[in-house]
Design an enzyme around this catalytic site. Structure first.
Site, PDB file in Angstrom:
ATOM      1  CD  GLU A   5      -2.802  -1.323   2.393  1.00 19.52           C
ATOM      2  OE1 GLU A   5      -2.809  -0.408   3.222  1.00 19.52           O
ATOM      3  OE2 GLU A   5      -3.465  -2.360   2.529  1.00 19.52           O
ATOM      4  CG  ASN A  20      -0.790  -7.111  -1.075  1.00 18.77           C
ATOM      5  OD1 ASN A  20      -1.456  -7.712  -1.936  1.00 18.77           O
ATOM      6  ND2 ASN A  20      -1.193  -6.980   0.175  1.00 18.77           N
ATOM      7  CG  HIS A  50      -9.912  -5.441   0.990  1.00 16.39           C
ATOM      8  ND1 HIS A  50     -10.215  -6.483   1.852  1.00 16.39           N
ATOM      9  CD2 HIS A  50      -8.568  -5.257   1.092  1.00 16.39           C
ATOM     10  CE1 HIS A  50      -9.113  -6.889   2.454  1.00 16.39           C
ATOM     11  NE2 HIS A  50      -8.089  -6.170   2.007  1.00 16.39           N
ATOM     12  CD  GLU A  56      -4.724  -7.735   2.044  1.00 14.30           C
ATOM     13  OE1 GLU A  56      -5.575  -6.939   2.503  1.00 14.30           O
ATOM     14  OE2 GLU A  56      -3.508  -7.548   2.139  1.00 14.30           O
ATOM     15  CG  ASP A  62     -12.840  -8.425   2.448  1.00  9.41           C
ATOM     16  OD1 ASP A  62     -12.778  -7.483   1.632  1.00  9.41           O
ATOM     17  OD2 ASP A  62     -12.253  -8.405   3.539  1.00  9.41           O
TER      18      ASP A  62
HETATM   19  O1  G3I Z   1      -3.599  -7.229  19.175  1.00 12.04           O
HETATM   20  C1  G3I Z   1      -4.279  -6.095  19.733  1.00 12.04           C
HETATM   21  C2  G3I Z   1      -4.836  -6.405  21.065  1.00 12.04           C
HETATM   22  O2  G3I Z   1      -3.774  -6.684  21.935  1.00 12.04           O
HETATM   23  C3  G3I Z   1      -5.662  -5.217  21.540  1.00 12.04           C
HETATM   24  O3  G3I Z   1      -6.266  -5.526  22.756  1.00 12.04           O
HETATM   25  C4  G3I Z   1      -6.736  -4.859  20.531  1.00 12.04           C
HETATM   26  C5  G3I Z   1      -7.529  -3.607  20.914  1.00 12.04           C
HETATM   27  O4  G3I Z   1      -8.049  -2.962  19.799  1.00 12.04           O
HETATM   28  O5  G3I Z   1      -6.115  -4.595  19.310  1.00 12.04           O
HETATM   29  C6  G3I Z   1      -5.390  -5.709  18.805  1.00 12.04           C
HETATM   30  O6  G3I Z   1      -4.836  -5.352  17.580  1.00 12.04           O
HETATM   31  C7  G3I Z   1      -5.720  -5.275  16.484  1.00 12.04           C
HETATM   32  C8  G3I Z   1      -5.220  -6.233  15.409  1.00 12.04           C
HETATM   33  O7  G3I Z   1      -5.988  -6.099  14.230  1.00 12.04           O
HETATM   34  C9  G3I Z   1      -5.255  -7.684  15.852  1.00 12.04           C
HETATM   35  O8  G3I Z   1      -6.567  -8.064  16.157  1.00 12.04           O
HETATM   36  C10 G3I Z   1      -5.730  -3.852  15.951  1.00 12.04           C
HETATM   37  O9  G3I Z   1      -6.336  -2.992  16.901  1.00 12.04           O
HETATM   38  C11 G3I Z   1      -6.461  -3.782  14.642  1.00 12.04           C
HETATM   39  O10 G3I Z   1      -6.300  -2.476  14.086  1.00 12.04           O
HETATM   40  C12 G3I Z   1      -5.905  -4.801  13.680  1.00 12.04           C
HETATM   41  O11 G3I Z   1      -6.665  -4.735  12.484  1.00 12.04           O
HETATM   42  C13 G3I Z   1      -6.062  -5.333  11.336  1.00 12.04           C
HETATM   43  C14 G3I Z   1      -5.815  -4.284  10.270  1.00 12.04           C
HETATM   44  O12 G3I Z   1      -5.250  -4.905   9.122  1.00 12.04           O
HETATM   45  C15 G3I Z   1      -4.861  -3.191  10.754  1.00 12.04           C
HETATM   46  O13 G3I Z   1      -4.596  -2.278   9.756  1.00 12.04           O
HETATM   47  C16 G3I Z   1      -7.008  -6.383  10.787  1.00 12.04           C
HETATM   48  O14 G3I Z   1      -7.158  -7.456  11.740  1.00 12.04           O
HETATM   49  C17 G3I Z   1      -6.472  -6.946   9.465  1.00 12.04           C
HETATM   50  O15 G3I Z   1      -7.450  -7.744   8.867  1.00 12.04           O
HETATM   51  C18 G3I Z   1      -6.148  -5.800   8.526  1.00 12.04           C
HETATM   52  O16 G3I Z   1      -5.582  -6.345   7.351  1.00 12.04           O
HETATM   53  C19 G3I Z   1      -5.241  -5.406   6.312  1.00 12.04           C
HETATM   54  C20 G3I Z   1      -4.046  -5.969   5.569  1.00 12.04           C
HETATM   55  O17 G3I Z   1      -3.008  -6.242   6.473  1.00 12.04           O
HETATM   56  C21 G3I Z   1      -3.586  -5.019   4.464  1.00 12.04           C
HETATM   57  N1  G3I Z   1      -4.666  -4.685   3.579  1.00 12.04           N
HETATM   58  C22 G3I Z   1      -5.894  -4.202   4.207  1.00 12.04           C
HETATM   59  C23 G3I Z   1      -6.366  -5.199   5.276  1.00 12.04           C
HETATM   60  C24 G3I Z   1      -7.671  -4.742   5.895  1.00 12.04           C
HETATM   61  O18 G3I Z   1      -7.482  -3.553   6.603  1.00 12.04           O
END
Ligand code: G3I
Length: 381
Positions: free
Chosen positions: A175, A217, A253, A281, A283
């Protein structure tokens, strides 16, 4: 027509004979092998895609894997490739500067080996999910430009060498462009004074693990427009400079509110540069009820979603250079979508419902793969 009929019949015959198909390739498990490969259903996505060499992947939620029995079984049985949804990101592997926490990522790699799956590494260089010691917002840092360059180089070498030989495709750069097709003004862009960091990252990555396929990507590359054009210009220029890039990941997405993209055209034009392409990715979200985030507002929406899923897979099937098709997870209960798209509320984006029952969107993937026996055979390298 006839060739398709024979191929589909052959597939059915294999299924009837064995009840199970073997991993990778079109040959059934050889009786002479001492330990047969992990079996999985003949009508699973991975089995149906195997004859044409296409990998069907999924992003994996490390909190569910090995804990949630149904989740773990589906991950093993349906998919021939896995991507860590979060646990290979920089904030996860090096939360404290100089101290690596590989455990969760290692567990996923071990799971993949046990289940004969290939691994997509995600991701080495991004502006999100950076450790706090490096940057809290991706755009600012207390480190000097020289330090930023040094830590990126060290990160790429350390992470790729840790997983050396275990990763099929690495998302080296994720990105780097915004929705207007402009380079994002990240800490990387600022330290290099431009997009030169991208070429350096790919060169370091090739040196660190020469066998891994190296990918750029991004999202919204599916639609022809300023962003897809900007990334196209970038990768064409990288190829012209002999920067070691092997592929481009189309995240996929999609949302039913934006119409279906001209995906196949875009896959083809990137492939024509001599690159692999992959759906990384996927969905397909739709507007849902605020108090039931995976229930579509419009009862007809699931049909539109099924159409998008089917066409997205068919676009990949039609392009020989498209080597993998990866939904971003499979169960609606674990999708990032409802938490991110709240105005309007969107959800129901994946192929299994909240109880992990397959949805119509799963069925259309099965159907597309069943009819794909005449699609071009793809090679992994
Ligand atoms: O691990 C912490 C946890 O310790 C904490 O308590 C909790 C509180 O919010 O947060 C947890 O971290 C979260 C993490 O996912 C794991 O669950 C983050 O807040 C959350 O922001 C994070 O979101 C991820 C996101 O990327 C971040 O940008 C999504 O799961 C994940 O699906 C998403 O994936 C991205 C790809 O990497 C790149 N392309 C877009 C895609 C969708 O956004």
């Amino acid at each position: 027509m006839r060739r398709l009929w024979i191929s589909v019949s052959a597939l059915s015959a294999l299924a009837l004979l064995g009840g199970q198909l073997s991993f990778a390739g079109s040959t059934p498990a050889a009786a002479s092998k001492p330990s047969p490969p992990q079996a999985y259903p003949a009508d699973s996505l991975r089995a149906l895609a195997a004859p044409i060499g296409l990998r069907i992947g999924t992003a994996v939620n490390a909190d569910q894997l090995g804990v949630n029995e149904a989740y773990t079984k589906i991950t093993a049985e349906q998919f021939s490739s896995v991507t860590a949804e979060n646990v290979m990101k920089w904030s996860e592997v090096e939360p404290t500067r100089g101290t690596y926490t590989w455990e969760k990522a290692d567990q996923l790699v071990a799971f993949a080996k046990k289940n004969k799956q290939l691994v997509r590494g995600h991701t080495l260089l991004w502006h999100n999910q950076l450790p706090a010691w490096l940057s809290s917002d991706g755009n600012t840092t207390t480190l000097s430009d020289a330090e930023v360059k040094a830590v990126l180089k060290r990160h790429i070498f350390n992470q790729m060498r840790h997983f050396k030989g275990d990763i099929w495709q690495w998302d080296v750069v994720n990105e780097a462009f915004d929705d207007n097709g402009q380079p994002r003004q990240t800490i990387w862009y600022k330290a290099w004074g431009g997009t030169g960091y991208i070429a350096d990252a790919f060169r370091w990555a090739r040196e660190a693990d020469p066998k891994a396929l190296l990918f750029y990507n991004d999202y919204n590359l599916e639609f022809t427009g300023v962003k897809s054009d900007a990334v196209y210009a970038l990768v064409r220029s990288l190829k012209a400079q002999r920067v070691p890039i092997d592929g481009v990941g189309f995240q996929g997405h999609l949302s039913t509110q934006y119409g279906y993209p001209d995906l196949q055209n875009n896959l083809e034009r990137f492939a024509a540069l001599g690159l692999k392409v992959a759906l990384t990715e996927v969905d397909v979200r739709t507007e849902t009820k605020p108090d039931a985030v995976n229930t579509p507002v419009n009862p007809l929406a699931p049909y539109a979603q099924e159409s998008y899923w089917s066409r997205t897979l068919q676009a990949c099937l039609a392009v020989k250079a498209c080597i993998s098709f990866t939904p971003w997870g499979f169960g609606d209960a674990y999708s990032w979508v409802p938490g991110w798209f709240t105005n309007p509320q969107e959800g129901a984006a994946l192929i299994y419902d909240e109880q992990l029952n397959p949805k119509g969107s799963y069925d259309v993937l099965q159907q597309a793969l069943t009819l794909a026996a005449g699609a071009p055979q793809r090679s992994h390298r």
